[in-house]
Design a protein around this motif. Structure first.
Motif, PDB file in Angstrom:
ATOM      1  N   THR A 165      16.730  12.735  -8.082  1.00 25.23           N
ATOM      2  CA  THR A 165      16.084  12.097  -7.203  1.00 25.23           C
ATOM      3  C   THR A 165      15.543  10.716  -7.877  1.00 25.23           C
ATOM      4  N   VAL A 209      17.944   6.902   0.688  1.00 18.44           N
ATOM      5  CA  VAL A 209      16.809   7.548   1.410  1.00 18.44           C
ATOM      6  C   VAL A 209      16.151   6.278   2.268  1.00 18.44           C
ATOM      7  N   ASP A 210      15.921   5.163   1.309  1.00 17.02           N
ATOM      8  CA  ASP A 210      15.374   3.967   2.019  1.00 17.02           C
ATOM      9  C   ASP A 210      15.621   2.967   0.885  1.00 17.02           C
ATOM     10  N   THR A 212      19.081   9.323  -3.838  1.00 21.85           N
ATOM     11  CA  THR A 212      19.634  10.843  -4.544  1.00 21.85           C
ATOM     12  C   THR A 212      20.778  10.564  -4.975  1.00 21.85           C
ATOM     13  N   THR A 218      22.957   8.684  -2.235  1.00 24.52           N
ATOM     14  CA  THR A 218      22.465   8.767  -0.871  1.00 24.52           C
ATOM     15  C   THR A 218      21.273   7.896  -0.747  1.00 24.52           C
TER      16      THR A 218
END
Length: 234
Positions: free
Chosen positions: A186, A214-215, A220, A212
């Motif tokens: 993360t 998240v914003d 992540t 990925t």
């Protein structure tokens, strides 16, 4: 006139020294000072240069080919107070250089007094648009970075590129070490964008994982199993 080789050599040359030559309009012999010769070579662009030369017009109504001006009437204005200038599409030599105006957007330029290199303004060249009233001029928005002195009416100025595409050159960078093997990683990077990720595992090998977003400040990275190492974002 004596043969030229009988005259002594002048080992200290100054701007006031003179040479003899003929005027191009006829066979008239004249004196030419080194100062005037150098002025001619500079102003006529006979010396190769990566700069463009313009005359600043403090009165906007007097703008013409080869000038830069403000949309106001001034005798002088501090470089630091300038946020826009009107550029002729032609420099003082009559060369159409307007094709580079759009190219300069996002870049950093210097506007420097030709007769005094210590007087200058450094700007980020923001946008350039054709003047709606006269398509031989461009309205250029500038953001002042630093400056010394002021721009003055009827003085000549050199404009040249200092740094191309400042934003790209100053691109943000972030790295984070994951000391304890885990899955996923993360990452809170606070870069305000979706960066590219390069992963180096603790074994020294390049890692591959599913990123990925998240914003635009968090992401992540998922692996097949627990991993430790370091991630580089840019």
């Amino acid at each position: 006139m004596a043969s030229i080789n009988v005259y002594p050599l002048d080992t200290i040359i100054t701007k006031d020294d003179k040479v003899i030559g003929s005027d191009s309009t006829g066979s008239i012999t004249r004196n030419y000072s080194f100062e005037k010769i150098s002025d001619f070579l500079n102003s006529s662009g006979r010396i190769q240069s990566n700069t463009s030369r313009f005359v600043f017009k403090g009165t906007s109504a007097e703008k013409t080919t080869g000038t830069i001006s403000l949309n106001e009437n001034v005798v002088s204005k501090n470089f630091s107070d300038i946020s826009s200038l009107v550029f002729s599409k032609f420099d003082t030599l009559g060369t159409n250089i307007s094709s580079i105006y759009e190219f300069l957007e996002g870049s950093r330029v210097i506007i420097q007094k030709a007769s005094d290199v210590s007087v200058l303004g450094i700007y980020d060249w923001t946008t350039s648009t054709i003047d709606s009233n006269d398509n031989t001029f461009f309205n250029v928005l500038l953001s002042s970075v630093n400056s010394i002195g002021a721009i003055e009416d009827e003085e000549e100025y050199l404009v040249y590129l200092l740094q191309y595409d400042v934003a790209a050159s100053n691109d943000k960078f972030f790295s984070q070490t994951i000391s304890i093997a885990q899955n996923p990683w993360t990452i809170n990077h606070n870069m305000n964008k979706f960066p590219a990720a390069t992963i180096v595992l603790s074994t020294g090998q390049k890692g591959y994982g599913d990123v990925t977003y998240v914003d635009n400040n968090n992401l992540t990275i998922s692996f097949a199993g627990d991993e430790s190492g370091k991630v580089y974002l840019n």
